[in-house]
Design a protein around this motif. Structure first.
Motif, mmCIF file in Angstrom:
data_model
loop_
_atom_site.group_PDB
_atom_site.id
_atom_site.type_symbol
_atom_site.label_atom_id
_atom_site.label_comp_id
_atom_site.label_asym_id
_atom_site.label_seq_id
_atom_site.Cartn_x
_atom_site.Cartn_y
_atom_site.Cartn_z
ATOM 1 N N LEU A 172 29.886 32.010 48.019
ATOM 2 C CA LEU A 172 31.201 31.882 48.658
ATOM 3 C C LEU A 172 32.075 33.093 48.316
ATOM 4 O O LEU A 172 32.769 33.639 49.176
ATOM 5 N N TYR A 173 32.025 33.514 47.063
ATOM 6 C CA TYR A 173 32.808 34.688 46.636
ATOM 7 C C TYR A 173 32.337 35.930 47.383
ATOM 8 O O TYR A 173 33.144 36.719 47.883
ATOM 9 N N GLN A 174 31.027 36.110 47.497
ATOM 10 C CA GLN A 174 30.466 37.254 48.226
ATOM 11 C C GLN A 174 30.882 37.223 49.694
ATOM 12 O O GLN A 174 31.212 38.257 50.278
ATOM 13 N N ASP A 175 30.853 36.033 50.286
ATOM 14 C CA ASP A 175 31.226 35.863 51.684
ATOM 15 C C ASP A 175 32.675 36.299 51.897
ATOM 16 O O ASP A 175 32.997 37.023 52.841
ATOM 17 N N TYR A 176 33.547 35.878 51.016
ATOM 18 C CA TYR A 176 34.963 36.244 51.078
ATOM 19 C C TYR A 176 35.139 37.758 50.943
ATOM 20 O O TYR A 176 35.847 38.389 51.721
ATOM 21 N N ASP A 177 34.473 38.334 49.955
ATOM 22 C CA ASP A 177 34.595 39.773 49.723
ATOM 23 C C ASP A 177 34.065 40.591 50.902
ATOM 24 O O ASP A 177 34.643 41.616 51.264
ATOM 25 N N ALA A 178 32.968 40.137 51.487
ATOM 26 C CA ALA A 178 32.401 40.852 52.639
ATOM 27 C C ALA A 178 33.372 40.830 53.810
ATOM 28 O O ALA A 178 33.541 41.832 54.508
ATOM 29 N N ARG A 179 34.037 39.690 54.016
ATOM 30 C CA ARG A 179 35.032 39.598 55.096
ATOM 31 C C ARG A 179 36.201 40.537 54.838
ATOM 32 O O ARG A 179 36.708 41.194 55.739
ATOM 33 N N GLN A 180 36.658 40.574 53.586
ATOM 34 C CA GLN A 180 37.778 41.437 53.223
ATOM 35 C C GLN A 180 37.424 42.907 53.482
ATOM 36 O O GLN A 180 38.213 43.659 54.050
ATOM 37 N N SER A 181 36.236 43.312 53.074
ATOM 38 C CA SER A 181 35.789 44.687 53.264
ATOM 39 C C SER A 181 35.683 45.026 54.748
ATOM 40 O O SER A 181 36.098 46.098 55.192
ATOM 41 N N HIS A 182 35.148 44.099 55.534
ATOM 42 C CA HIS A 182 34.989 44.319 56.976
ATOM 43 C C HIS A 182 36.351 44.465 57.654
ATOM 44 O O HIS A 182 36.546 45.343 58.501
ATOM 45 N N ALA A 218 36.147 28.445 38.961
ATOM 46 C CA ALA A 218 34.897 27.725 38.702
ATOM 47 C C ALA A 218 33.804 28.672 38.225
ATOM 48 O O ALA A 218 32.899 28.265 37.491
ATOM 49 N N LEU A 219 33.880 29.926 38.626
ATOM 50 C CA LEU A 219 32.883 30.917 38.229
ATOM 51 C C LEU A 219 33.281 31.698 36.978
ATOM 52 O O LEU A 219 32.519 32.525 36.503
ATOM 53 N N ALA A 220 34.492 31.467 36.487
ATOM 54 C CA ALA A 220 35.015 32.263 35.369
ATOM 55 C C ALA A 220 34.015 32.313 34.225
ATOM 56 O O ALA A 220 33.497 31.291 33.782
ATOM 57 N N GLY A 221 33.745 33.512 33.765
ATOM 58 C CA GLY A 221 32.842 33.702 32.640
ATOM 59 C C GLY A 221 31.375 33.691 32.999
ATOM 60 O O GLY A 221 30.531 33.922 32.138
ATOM 61 N N SER A 222 31.048 33.416 34.265
ATOM 62 C CA SER A 222 29.623 33.380 34.619
ATOM 63 C C SER A 222 29.114 34.792 34.881
ATOM 64 O O SER A 222 29.834 35.627 35.412
ATOM 65 N N PRO A 223 27.872 35.060 34.522
ATOM 66 C CA PRO A 223 27.300 36.391 34.770
ATOM 67 C C PRO A 223 27.275 36.720 36.262
ATOM 68 O O PRO A 223 27.449 37.867 36.649
ATOM 69 N N ILE A 232 29.028 40.168 40.757
ATOM 70 C CA ILE A 232 29.545 40.236 42.123
ATOM 71 C C ILE A 232 30.825 41.050 42.169
ATOM 72 O O ILE A 232 31.008 41.896 43.029
ATOM 73 N N LYS A 233 31.721 40.780 41.237
ATOM 74 C CA LYS A 233 32.992 41.515 41.201
ATOM 75 C C LYS A 233 32.742 43.015 41.089
ATOM 76 O O LYS A 233 33.345 43.813 41.807
ATOM 77 N N ARG A 234 31.865 43.396 40.191
ATOM 78 C CA ARG A 234 31.559 44.820 40.025
ATOM 79 C C ARG A 234 30.939 45.394 41.291
ATOM 80 O O ARG A 234 31.252 46.498 41.714
ATOM 81 N N GLY A 235 30.038 44.630 41.894
ATOM 82 C CA GLY A 235 29.342 45.096 43.081
ATOM 83 C C GLY A 235 30.244 45.307 44.282
ATOM 84 O O GLY A 235 30.013 46.198 45.092
ATOM 85 N N TYR A 236 31.275 44.479 44.420
ATOM 86 C CA TYR A 236 32.158 44.575 45.576
ATOM 87 C C TYR A 236 33.430 45.350 45.302
ATOM 88 O O TYR A 236 34.009 45.933 46.213
ATOM 89 N N GLN A 279 34.003 48.123 43.495
ATOM 90 C CA GLN A 279 33.919 49.575 43.573
ATOM 91 C C GLN A 279 33.911 50.092 45.004
ATOM 92 O O GLN A 279 34.646 51.028 45.325
ATOM 93 N N PRO A 280 33.129 49.505 45.920
ATOM 94 C CA PRO A 280 33.196 49.981 47.310
ATOM 95 C C PRO A 280 34.596 49.824 47.916
ATOM 96 O O PRO A 280 35.051 50.690 48.667
ATOM 97 N N PHE A 281 35.300 48.731 47.572
ATOM 98 C CA PHE A 281 36.670 48.546 48.063
ATOM 99 C C PHE A 281 37.570 49.650 47.529
ATOM 100 O O PHE A 281 38.334 50.270 48.272
ATOM 101 N N LEU A 282 37.465 49.908 46.221
ATOM 102 C CA LEU A 282 38.271 50.973 45.617
ATOM 103 C C LEU A 282 37.940 52.330 46.238
ATOM 104 O O LEU A 282 38.843 53.135 46.495
#
Length: 198
Positions: free
Chosen positions: A68-78, A119-124, A129-133, A135-138
């Protein structure tokens, strides 16, 4: 081939179509019942599929939340890419486009995203995912704005300022604390000011 409640043949979905359906139902569940209610079993029930189908796509609840987080980030980037491609090559225009795309994306799923992130806080999975998405946004923002900076580039601190302001103002708009237009204008002004100080 299975059939629906009216006895009509039901079209089989491709793997990608099924994943999209499951993500859409997942967003709906989070929106209507909160992140706490989201489980793979509940998703299967709401999507009208068996549990093995959902487990085949996500494996774990964390995997579903990460998707779900990836889906949101992909939409934001698009949204950002499309908007930048259409805007004028001025600092004010590009800052406005970045502000509008960021706020609009958060407004579209913003009330649900804090729950998914929490819900994902602290999960690997989330950290990866945060790192992966992020940097391209930045990189996209840096490329769009760097030519307007007096030094010719945007510093890492400047980019962090942009993301922090964007998150805070967008979440305030999603929570109803600010009008969306006000959040966009404040963010646009903050981006322009940040670039001019570089």
């Amino acid at each position: 081939m299975s059939s629906d409640d009216q006895g009509q043949p039901r079209k089989r979905l491709s793997r990608e179509q099924r994943r999209r359906q499951l993500l859409d139902v997942g967003w709906q569940l989070v929106r209507e019942e909160g992140t706490e209610a989201l489980s793979l079993g509940r998703l299967a029930e709401q999507a009208g599929v068996t549990k093995p189908v959902v487990y085949d796509h996500f494996e774990t609840r964390s995997g579903l939340l990460a998707a779900l987080y990836q889906d949101y980030d992909a939409r934001q980037s698009h949204m950002l890419e499309r908007a930048l491609a259409r805007c004028d090559a001025t600092l004010a225009s590009r800052a406005g486009v970045i502000a509008e795309a960021y706020v609009d994306c958060v407004m579209s799923e913003g009330r649900e995203m804090p729950g998914v992130s929490a819900a994902l806080a602290g999960s690997p999975e989330l950290e990866a995912i945060k790192r992966g998405y992020e940097q391209p946004f930045l990189d996209k923002c840096r490329a769009a704005l760097g030519g307007f900076a007096p030094s010719g580039a945007i510093s890492a601190a400047g980019m962090r300022l942009l993301v922090g302001a964007a998150d805070a103002l967008s979440q305030a708009a999603a929570a109803g604390e600010l009008e969306a237009g006000q959040a966009k204008e404040e963010l646009r002004a903050a981006i322009v000011a940040m670039v001019e100080r570089q």
